[in-house]
Scaffold this motif. Structure first.
Motif, short mmCIF file in Angstrom:
data_model
loop_
_atom_site.label_atom_id
_atom_site.label_comp_id
_atom_site.label_asym_id
_atom_site.label_seq_id
_atom_site.Cartn_x
_atom_site.Cartn_y
_atom_site.Cartn_z
N VAL A 421 61.20 4.70 46.73
CA VAL A 421 59.93 4.37 47.38
C VAL A 421 60.06 4.76 48.85
N PRO A 422 59.84 6.04 49.16
CA PRO A 422 60.09 6.51 50.52
C PRO A 422 59.26 5.77 51.57
N GLY A 423 58.10 5.31 51.21
CA GLY A 423 57.26 4.63 52.19
C GLY A 423 57.88 3.36 52.74
N GLN A 424 58.75 2.73 51.94
CA GLN A 424 59.31 1.45 52.35
C GLN A 424 60.84 1.41 52.33
N ASP A 425 61.45 2.59 52.27
CA ASP A 425 62.92 2.60 52.25
C ASP A 425 63.41 3.81 53.04
N GLU A 426 64.22 3.53 54.04
CA GLU A 426 64.65 4.61 54.94
C GLU A 426 65.43 5.69 54.23
N ILE A 440 54.01 7.63 49.52
CA ILE A 440 52.84 6.76 49.47
C ILE A 440 53.20 5.43 50.11
N ARG A 441 52.49 5.06 51.14
CA ARG A 441 52.74 3.74 51.74
C ARG A 441 52.08 2.67 50.89
N THR A 442 52.83 1.62 50.57
CA THR A 442 52.23 0.51 49.82
C THR A 442 52.29 -0.79 50.59
N VAL A 443 52.84 -0.73 51.81
CA VAL A 443 52.73 -1.88 52.71
C VAL A 443 52.14 -1.33 54.00
N GLN A 444 51.08 -1.97 54.48
CA GLN A 444 50.40 -1.50 55.68
C GLN A 444 51.27 -1.77 56.90
N PRO A 445 51.76 -0.73 57.59
CA PRO A 445 52.54 -0.99 58.81
C PRO A 445 51.61 -1.50 59.91
N PRO A 446 52.19 -2.16 60.91
CA PRO A 446 51.37 -2.67 62.01
C PRO A 446 50.70 -1.51 62.74
N ALA A 447 49.62 -1.81 63.43
CA ALA A 447 48.92 -0.78 64.19
C ALA A 447 49.86 -0.12 65.18
N GLY A 448 49.77 1.17 65.30
CA GLY A 448 50.61 1.88 66.26
C GLY A 448 52.01 2.17 65.75
N TRP A 449 52.27 1.94 64.45
CA TRP A 449 53.59 2.20 63.87
C TRP A 449 53.88 3.69 63.93
N ALA A 450 54.98 4.02 64.62
CA ALA A 450 55.30 5.44 64.78
C ALA A 450 56.48 5.85 63.93
N GLY A 451 57.11 4.85 63.28
CA GLY A 451 58.32 5.14 62.54
C GLY A 451 58.03 5.78 61.19
N GLY A 458 53.90 -7.10 55.63
CA GLY A 458 52.55 -6.56 55.79
C GLY A 458 51.80 -6.65 54.48
N PRO A 459 50.47 -6.44 54.52
CA PRO A 459 49.69 -6.52 53.29
C PRO A 459 49.88 -5.28 52.42
N ALA A 460 49.85 -5.48 51.10
CA ALA A 460 49.99 -4.37 50.17
C ALA A 460 48.76 -3.47 50.25
N VAL A 461 48.99 -2.15 50.17
CA VAL A 461 47.89 -1.17 50.12
C VAL A 461 48.21 -0.14 49.04
N ASN A 462 47.22 0.59 48.60
CA ASN A 462 47.41 1.62 47.58
C ASN A 462 48.08 1.06 46.33
N SER A 463 47.93 -0.23 46.08
CA SER A 463 48.71 -0.86 45.01
C SER A 463 47.84 -1.62 44.01
N GLY A 464 46.61 -1.13 43.80
CA GLY A 464 45.77 -1.71 42.76
C GLY A 464 45.66 -3.22 42.88
N MET A 465 46.13 -3.89 41.84
CA MET A 465 45.98 -5.35 41.75
C MET A 465 46.70 -6.11 42.86
N LEU A 466 47.65 -5.43 43.55
CA LEU A 466 48.45 -6.14 44.57
C LEU A 466 47.80 -6.07 45.94
N ASP A 467 46.82 -5.20 46.13
CA ASP A 467 46.29 -4.94 47.47
C ASP A 467 45.94 -6.23 48.21
#
Length: 942
Positions: A421-426, A440-451, A458-467
RNA sequence: GUCGCGGUAGCCCAACCGGCAGAGGCGCGGAGCUCAAACCUCCGUCGUUGCGGGUUCGAGUCCCGCCCGCGACACCA
């Protein structure tokens, strides 16, 4: 120092040595430190502490190494002795002794070097250690001293091994049970056999095979750590992160060998959870937790052409972001996954330039296998891998995801396969960048996240029932969904592996196990335990006890056990209940850790021939108490280096013994204390050669010189090769054991490492000389104590010292306790006369630190016998309260005046007096605020 | 890299719950004792509490950020 013209009764090294020798003889003649047991031969109802509240004070027992002790070694031993002596005087029945961890590699290597039998060198070294410890005046109950190499000791090590061997872990009950109860379950059909046949239809050997699968000690063929340079296999805990042996620093290779294992993994949860019941330093608890490495998550199945690929993940909430999978190169499904050809349109960076998936996989495997541990870790930043040509299905949305192999996934952890899960694992992000895989990011990073990868909350995104859900709720919901749909389940994994328990060495406990020899001479590989009646199984004499070692870098070697060289011992005829038959013995031996897993229990009942410890004695010394639910020793002092070796193994064995009802405590060591190390400076000349540290001088400019030559200074260990060893023998000779003890205890807190400084030892000697002179006239040896009462100030100081010392002693703050005693002594010295009401408590308080001089002074004060069981002084609370208090007066945080005022003055009156005292400084300004801290200070704000 | 522990006088170290920075030892200086010295006794000596900010009447202590030292772990999904 010239002592020729010193007064006859000055407390010199010579006098100290004479006193020390005399009292050591007295103690051993009178059995002063014998602690009475509740029952058995070591019980003694007439003992002053018989039946009293107990304290079991324990040191990590040493290897009796051939090099002997340097001044760093006894630091902890002296600390426990001071504590034990204090506790005896405070009314406790104290068990304190010292044993020897005498099996194992160091003892054997020393024996090999000197060409003598390990038993001979070991016994010599033990004797030498005993003499050195005695010289230090340690108050050990010598009746309880054991060495792990004593036949009478290892008989019980073998017995405990059989207890472990003859038990299995009942997951339902959450504890170990006797193996006979498992056999009964198979026999009466409550438990099905692995192949479904009736128990009655299985042969004896087949039954044994079924049962052996469940034992807590078992032999198995598995990849193990083989160290050719040492000629033995090693436990995971004995191998460093860069793949070398902790002892000797030789390369370690993975090899498939049949070896003994201990099922410590059955105890993972209890080993973690029970840490909460222990009074241990937090770093040690954390090291154990990290080593066991429990993670909560889920197993998830990804369907492929080769069947389901199960992954472990701690982040099931991110499943919608899983865009590819990675298997460890050695994962068992890889071969069946690989298709004949690359799928249509396979990206060229995925193939590694190879013509077919099979070629790519085998090339990558060769590449990965050729890397050493060190290289692998050095390369950790640069992700490598190759596409297998296969795809699998992400269960949450049916997406086809490519399956890679890469060495950043470890075969030994989890299932050896991951969903990436590249979006959440370095790590996955890095890999995805190299192989141009979707993210695919499935946790919304904070505003201004540059990493890049975002691992935070953070809240789940792109994750259907988990959003919209937070991580914790999303995990929960996903696990419930996986379980409901049959795609996976919640799971817990551990980093801890089973404990590799056999060594190819001579100098260890033989396994009390044999193997049946069939009629045609074949050896059945199912181990058969010897009955208790055949213990001890003694180590045989062999012509050559040296380990068979190899070129350290030659992985293509196999271990050879020294015991196998004695065929007469190996091949035996025994009657194990079904008549005389032929067997061969197990020729591996146990690791050094075996004896140290339980030695403290043997201290409790060292002469017991019927049991390893009598239950009544066990319950008294280490059983559970209201303030100590786990039971265990009251204090255990040793170095931090055993955090995940000895301390983990011993806890495991103890829990097995607890489950089987042999001990009433579920933890072996309740309070653990890590002492620091004494370190030393070493000096090198300009060629980098070490010069004798004791001959180095420092000139006023701070330059170090040796025989006029400038030398460099470095700081670290004390050791022969560094030419900076100072021995306790030298210190005892030059100053006396009491001075040495006081110096070591006063240098700093017990847990802090500090540099040795011989020239500072004199401070401790001066202190003891002042104590001596306060009681004895140096010229005549007569008592100078006066029977007049002490003046009020001295008496108050005495009682403050008593109160402070008592508190410091129970907290092991020996350095501050000694400071208080020095302060009191200095006050008495200054007064020029010593009232008996001060002299006696002073001597008693000095006794734990400097027991010999204290005994001598105690008898000069007219007391019979030893002060070991004299009551430690108690402070009179009435003398602890001050009748006047000095208040500092601050204006805006700056000290502007002081007032002396009776302690019972009201707050308002204190305020008045304070304002009056600083009226000049106030110069008419009106205070905005006046803060009076009763008994402390006054703060004025203007 | 992550986690943990630590940083106070020339050196080793104290300072409870935030309350006068100093208990003790070493070293150094001086005095007494001594024919002289050693020993001993007494007196004295030494500070930007690692750095920067914040909270507070008040910070070595609490909070934030950094620096340095030691230790453990190190692709643990």
């Amino acid at each position: 120092m010239s002592e020729a013209d010193a007064p006859a009764f000055r407390y010199t090294a010579a006098l100290a040595n004479e006193i020390e020798k005399r009292w050591q003889d007295y103690w051993s003649a009178h059995g002063t430190f014998h602690a009475p047991n509740p029952v058995g031969p070591l019980s003694d109802p007439s003992h002053p502490r018989s039946g009293a509240p107990k304290k079991f004070v324990l040191d990590m027992f040493p290897y009796p190494s051939g090099a002997g002790l340097h001044v760093g070694h006894p630091l902890g031993f002296i600390g426990t002795d001071v504590f034990a002596r204090f506790q005896r005087m405070a009314g406790h029945n104290v068990l304190h002794t010292m044993g020897f961890d005498a099996f194992g590699l160091p003892a054997e290597q020393y024996a090999v070097q000197t060409g003598t039998h390990p038993r001979v060198t070991t016994e010599q070294n033990v004797e030498r250690y005993r003499a050195q410890l005695r010289m230090l005046g340690l108050g050990h109950d010598e009746r309880r001293s054991v060495a792990t190499t004593d036949v009478g000791f290892y008989r019980w090590t073998q017995w405990i091994f059989l207890q472990v061997f003859n038990s299995w872990y009942d997951e339902a009950a959450g504890k170990a049970r006797p193996i006979a109860e498992l056999e009964a379950q198979y026999a009466d059909g409550t438990r099905a056999t692995p192949d479904g046949r009736d128990w009655a239809d299985l042969s004896a050997s087949d039954r044994r095979a079924v049962i052996n699968e469940h034992r807590l000690a078992y032999a198995s063929d598995a990849p193990v750590n083989w160290c050719p340079g040492l000629g033995t296999v090693l436990a995971n805990e004995e191998v460093t992160a860069d793949g070398r042996s902790e002892r000797g620093n030789f390369p370690v290779f993975k090899a498939n060998l049949r070896q003994w294992m201990m099922r410590i993994t059955a105890y993972t949860d209890r080993l973690i959870d029970d840490l909460d019941t222990l009074d241990w330093p937090e770093p040690i608890k954390m090291m154990q937790r990290n080593w066991i490495g429990r993670s909560y998550g889920a197993h998830v199945d990804f369907v492929s052409d080769a069947g389901p690929i199960t992954v472990f993940t701690t982040r099931p909430d991110t499943l919608f972001g899983a865009t590819y999978m990675v298997l460890a190169p050695e994962h068992e499904l890889v071969d069946s996954l690989v298709p004949a050809a690359w799928p249509e349109g396979t990206h060229s960076v995925w193939t590694g330039g190879h013509a077919s998936p099979a070629e790519a996989v085998s090339a990558y495997r060769a590449f990965a296998a050729g890397k050493s541990e060190v290289e692998r870790q050095a390369d950790a930043k640069e992700k490598t891998g190759v596409f297998t040509g296969a795809y699998a299905t992400n269960p949450v949305d049916g997406r086809q995801v490519p399956v890679f192999i890469a060495d950043y996934v470890l075969a030994g952890y989890g299932t050896g396969a991951i969903m990436a899960v590249p979006g959440q694992d370095e790590r996955d992000w890095e890999f995805a960048e190299v192989f141009e895989l979707p993210i695919i990011r499935t946790v919304q990073p904070p505003a201004g996240w540059a990493g890049k990868a975002y691992t935070g909350e953070g809240p789940a995104v792109n994750s259907g029932m988990l959003d919209g859900l937070g991580i914790a709720e999303a995990k929960k919901k996903m696990i419930a969904w996986l379980e409901a749909e049959g795609h996976g389940s919640g799971a817990t994994t551990y980093r801890l592996r089973d404990w590799l328990f056999s060594r190819q060495r001579y100098w260890g406990e033989p396994f009390p196990v044999v193997y049946a020899v069939t009629a045609d001479g074949d050896v059945d590989n199912q181990p058969i335990p010897l009955p208790d009646s055949m213990l001890p199984l003694e180590l045989p004499e062999v012509a050559d006890f040296s380990p068979k070692t190899f070129d350290p870098d030659d992985a293509d070697t196999v271990p050879e056990t020294p015991l196998s060289r004695n065929r007469e011992w190996v091949e035996v005829e025994l009657d194990l209940g079904d008549g005389l038959k032929r067997y061969v013995r197990e020729t591996n031996t146990m690791p050094q850790w075996a004896g140290s897993c339980w030695y403290q229990l043997r201290y409790i009942d060292p002469t017991n021939e019927q049991a390893f410890v009598d239950p009544a004695n066990e319950a008294y010394w280490v059983g559970p108490y209201p303030d100590m639910a786990s039971g265990g020793t009251d204090l255990y002092v040793g170095g931090v280096e055993h955090a995940v070796l000895h301390l983990l193994y011993a806890r495991f064995w103890h829990k097995v013994l607890f489950d089987l009802g042999h001990v009433s405590s579920f933890e072996p060591y309740h309070r653990l204390f890590n002492q620091g190390y004494i370190q030393a400076y070493a000096y090198t000349d300009d060629r980098g050669v070490y010069v004798p540290a004791e001959e180095v001088t420092e000139d006023p400019a701070g330059v170090y010189q040796w025989h006029g030559e400038k030398v460099g200074r470095e700081y670290g260990k004390m050791g022969k090769s560094l030419k900076n060893v100072v021995t306790p023998d030298e210190m005892c000779e030059q100053y006396g054991a009491d001075t040495f003890r006081v110096y070591e205890m006063s240098m700093g807190p017990l847990e802090v490492s500090r540099p040795w400084e011989t020239r500072a030892v004199v401070g401790a000697q001066r202190f003891l000389q002042r104590v001596w002179r306060a009681v004895v006239a140096e010229e005549t040896g007569d008592l100078v104590v006066v029977d007049e009462p002490a003046d009020d100030a001295t008496r108050r100081l005495l009682h403050r010292t008593i109160a402070g010392t008592r508190e410091d002693m129970s907290e092991l703050r020996f350095n501050t306790a000694i400071a208080k005693l020095i302060e009191l002594t200095n006050a008495v010295t200054k007064a020029g006369r010593t009232p008996r009401e001060v002299a006696e408590p002073l001597v008693l308080m000095v006794a734990p630190f400097a027991p010999h001089i204290a005994e001598e002074l105690w008898s000069k004060l007219g007391h019979e016998g030893s002060l070991t069981y004299a009551d430690f002084p108690e402070a009179d609370p009435a003398l602890l309260v001050q009748d006047t208090v000095t208040y500092p007066v601050q204006i805006n945080g700056k000290l502007r005046g002081k007032i002396d005022i009776p302690a019972d003055t009201t707050e308002a009156a204190v305020r008045e007096a304070a304002l009056a005292a600083v009226a000049d400084s106030l110069a008419g300004r009106a205070p905005k605020k006046v803060i009076v801290i009763p008994g402390r200070m006054v703060s004025v704000v203007v």
